[in-house]
Write a protein that holds these residues in place. Sequence first.
Motif, PDB file in Angstrom:
ATOM      1  N   SER A   1       0.851  -1.182   0.000  1.00  0.00           N
ATOM      2  CA  SER A   1       0.000   0.000   0.000  1.00  0.00           C
ATOM      3  C   SER A   1       0.890   1.236   0.000  1.00  0.00           C
ATOM      4  N   CYS A   2       0.260   2.393  -0.138  1.00  0.00           N
ATOM      5  CA  CYS A   2       1.001   3.649  -0.160  1.00  0.00           C
ATOM      6  C   CYS A   2       1.745   3.900   1.151  1.00  0.00           C
ATOM      7  N   ASP A   3       1.357   3.200   2.230  1.00  0.00           N
ATOM      8  CA  ASP A   3       2.039   3.399   3.508  1.00  0.00           C
ATOM      9  C   ASP A   3       3.405   2.726   3.561  1.00  0.00           C
ATOM     10  N   ASP A   4       3.647   1.786   2.664  1.00  0.00           N
ATOM     11  CA  ASP A   4       4.932   1.082   2.674  1.00  0.00           C
ATOM     12  C   ASP A   4       6.028   1.954   2.063  1.00  0.00           C
ATOM     13  N   PRO A   5       7.274   1.783   2.571  1.00  0.00           N
ATOM     14  CA  PRO A   5       8.372   2.573   1.988  1.00  0.00           C
ATOM     15  C   PRO A   5       8.558   2.249   0.504  1.00  0.00           C
ATOM     16  N   ALA A   6       9.103   3.198  -0.225  1.00  0.00           N
ATOM     17  CA  ALA A   6       9.336   2.999  -1.651  1.00  0.00           C
ATOM     18  C   ALA A   6      10.265   1.811  -1.880  1.00  0.00           C
ATOM     19  N   ASP A   7      10.099   1.133  -3.016  1.00  0.00           N
ATOM     20  CA  ASP A   7      10.997   0.023  -3.361  1.00  0.00           C
ATOM     21  C   ASP A   7      12.362   0.553  -3.772  1.00  0.00           C
ATOM     22  N   ILE A   8      12.375   1.728  -4.330  1.00  0.00           N
ATOM     23  CA  ILE A   8      13.598   2.259  -4.918  1.00  0.00           C
ATOM     24  C   ILE A   8      13.457   3.778  -4.921  1.00  0.00           C
ATOM     25  N   GLU A   9      14.579   4.468  -4.728  1.00  0.00           N
ATOM     26  CA  GLU A   9      14.547   5.930  -4.738  1.00  0.00           C
ATOM     27  C   GLU A   9      15.175   6.431  -6.034  1.00  0.00           C
ATOM     28  N   TYR A  10      14.636   7.508  -6.526  1.00  0.00           N
ATOM     29  CA  TYR A  10      15.247   8.136  -7.695  1.00  0.00           C
ATOM     30  C   TYR A  10      16.524   8.826  -7.249  1.00  0.00           C
ATOM     31  N   ASP A  11      17.665   8.322  -7.689  1.00  0.00           N
ATOM     32  CA  ASP A  11      18.931   8.982  -7.375  1.00  0.00           C
ATOM     33  C   ASP A  11      19.975   8.538  -8.393  1.00  0.00           C
ATOM     34  N   SER A  12      21.197   9.033  -8.249  1.00  0.00           N
ATOM     35  CA  SER A  12      22.186   8.801  -9.291  1.00  0.00           C
ATOM     36  C   SER A  12      22.997   7.526  -9.081  1.00  0.00           C
ATOM     37  N   THR A  13      22.557   6.647  -8.174  1.00  0.00           N
ATOM     38  CA  THR A  13      23.243   5.359  -8.074  1.00  0.00           C
ATOM     39  C   THR A  13      22.934   4.490  -9.292  1.00  0.00           C
ATOM     40  N   ARG A  14      21.883   4.847 -10.033  1.00  0.00           N
ATOM     41  CA  ARG A  14      21.557   4.184 -11.291  1.00  0.00           C
ATOM     42  C   ARG A  14      21.269   5.260 -12.315  1.00  0.00           C
ATOM     43  N   THR A  15      21.417   4.881 -13.566  1.00  0.00           N
ATOM     44  CA  THR A  15      20.984   5.807 -14.604  1.00  0.00           C
ATOM     45  C   THR A  15      19.506   5.550 -14.896  1.00  0.00           C
ATOM     46  N   TRP A  16      18.738   6.611 -14.851  1.00  0.00           N
ATOM     47  CA  TRP A  16      17.294   6.489 -15.071  1.00  0.00           C
ATOM     48  C   TRP A  16      16.939   6.991 -16.463  1.00  0.00           C
ATOM     49  N   VAL A  17      16.065   6.286 -17.104  1.00  0.00           N
ATOM     50  CA  VAL A  17      15.493   6.769 -18.366  1.00  0.00           C
ATOM     51  C   VAL A  17      13.975   6.703 -18.245  1.00  0.00           C
ATOM     52  N   MET A  18      13.325   7.692 -18.799  1.00  0.00           N
ATOM     53  CA  MET A  18      11.885   7.823 -18.621  1.00  0.00           C
ATOM     54  C   MET A  18      11.168   7.597 -19.942  1.00  0.00           C
ATOM     55  N   ASP A  19      10.243   6.669 -19.923  1.00  0.00           N
ATOM     56  CA  ASP A  19       9.411   6.428 -21.096  1.00  0.00           C
ATOM     57  C   ASP A  19       8.225   7.358 -21.119  1.00  0.00           C
ATOM     58  N   LYS A  20       7.732   7.587 -22.314  1.00  0.00           N
ATOM     59  CA  LYS A  20       6.433   8.249 -22.414  1.00  0.00           C
ATOM     60  C   LYS A  20       5.356   7.238 -22.011  1.00  0.00           C
ATOM     61  N   PRO A  21       4.218   7.739 -21.483  1.00  0.00           N
ATOM     62  CA  PRO A  21       3.130   6.805 -21.174  1.00  0.00           C
ATOM     63  C   PRO A  21       2.480   6.294 -22.462  1.00  0.00           C
ATOM     64  N   ASN A  22       1.750   5.217 -22.337  1.00  0.00           N
ATOM     65  CA  ASN A  22       0.944   4.671 -23.439  1.00  0.00           C
ATOM     66  C   ASN A  22       1.745   4.308 -24.686  1.00  0.00           C
ATOM     67  N   ILE A  23       2.878   3.661 -24.468  1.00  0.00           N
ATOM     68  CA  ILE A  23       3.610   3.070 -25.578  1.00  0.00           C
ATOM     69  C   ILE A  23       3.025   1.670 -25.794  1.00  0.00           C
ATOM     70  N   PRO A  24       2.773   1.285 -27.056  1.00  0.00           N
ATOM     71  CA  PRO A  24       2.133  -0.022 -27.274  1.00  0.00           C
ATOM     72  C   PRO A  24       2.964  -1.173 -26.729  1.00  0.00           C
ATOM     73  N   LYS A  25       2.270  -2.174 -26.241  1.00  0.00           N
ATOM     74  CA  LYS A  25       2.951  -3.390 -25.772  1.00  0.00           C
ATOM     75  C   LYS A  25       3.630  -4.066 -26.939  1.00  0.00           C
ATOM     76  N   THR A  26       4.787  -4.645 -26.689  1.00  0.00           N
ATOM     77  CA  THR A  26       5.487  -5.373 -27.748  1.00  0.00           C
ATOM     78  C   THR A  26       4.615  -6.533 -28.230  1.00  0.00           C
ATOM     79  N   PRO A  27       4.367  -6.617 -29.550  1.00  0.00           N
ATOM     80  CA  PRO A  27       3.525  -7.711 -30.051  1.00  0.00           C
ATOM     81  C   PRO A  27       4.106  -9.083 -29.694  1.00  0.00           C
ATOM     82  N   THR A  28       3.232 -10.046 -29.472  1.00  0.00           N
ATOM     83  CA  THR A  28       3.633 -11.407 -29.117  1.00  0.00           C
ATOM     84  C   THR A  28       4.635 -11.964 -30.127  1.00  0.00           C
TER      85      THR A  28
END
Length: 162
Positions: free
Chosen positions: A58-85
């Motif tokens: 639930s929202c009360d649980d701590p985050a699984d991961i924090e946004y920080d520079s220990t990893r490189t983050w890339v952001m997708d646009k929403p609503n990209i089609p699912k890869t076809p089977t």
Amino acid sequence: MVKETPKTAKAPRTADMWAVQCDKCFKWRTVPSQEEYEEIRSKFKQDPFLCSKKPNVSCDDPADIEYDSTRTWVMDKPNIPKTPTGFKKRMVMRKDFTKMDVYYTTPTGRILRSSTQAASFLDANPQFKGLSPSDFSFASPKIMEDTIPQNVVRKGLPGILD
Ligand SMILES: [Zn+2]
């Protein structure tokens, strides 16, 4: 929004971790597979992600991961089609971290690097006639500048080396 997090410490220049942000509390939740991530991303606007969609979370649980520079983050646009089977989508970071190259491998082993190539592949292969070029997205995710490793040499971008 929905984001992917390629870990760049070791070899892989492709995403090896997927995370989505809760629409309510903005915490990051990891998603176990690319497939599950793509499913959430494909309908992110109509059906925003919430912590409660993860089992026993639930929202009360701590985050699984924090946004920080220990990893490189890339952001997708929403609503990209699912890869076809049967197809495989890969995104590979360029060495200088300026862009991720997006391509699909077809069930017949061809590599598609653009909508034009996808369209001509579908034309030439009537067994995939249920698919259209709009089922493929070659949009590059946005690379978050503040999470790029410091030792990366970026062409044409002075001042990033220390
Ligand atoms: Zn939440």
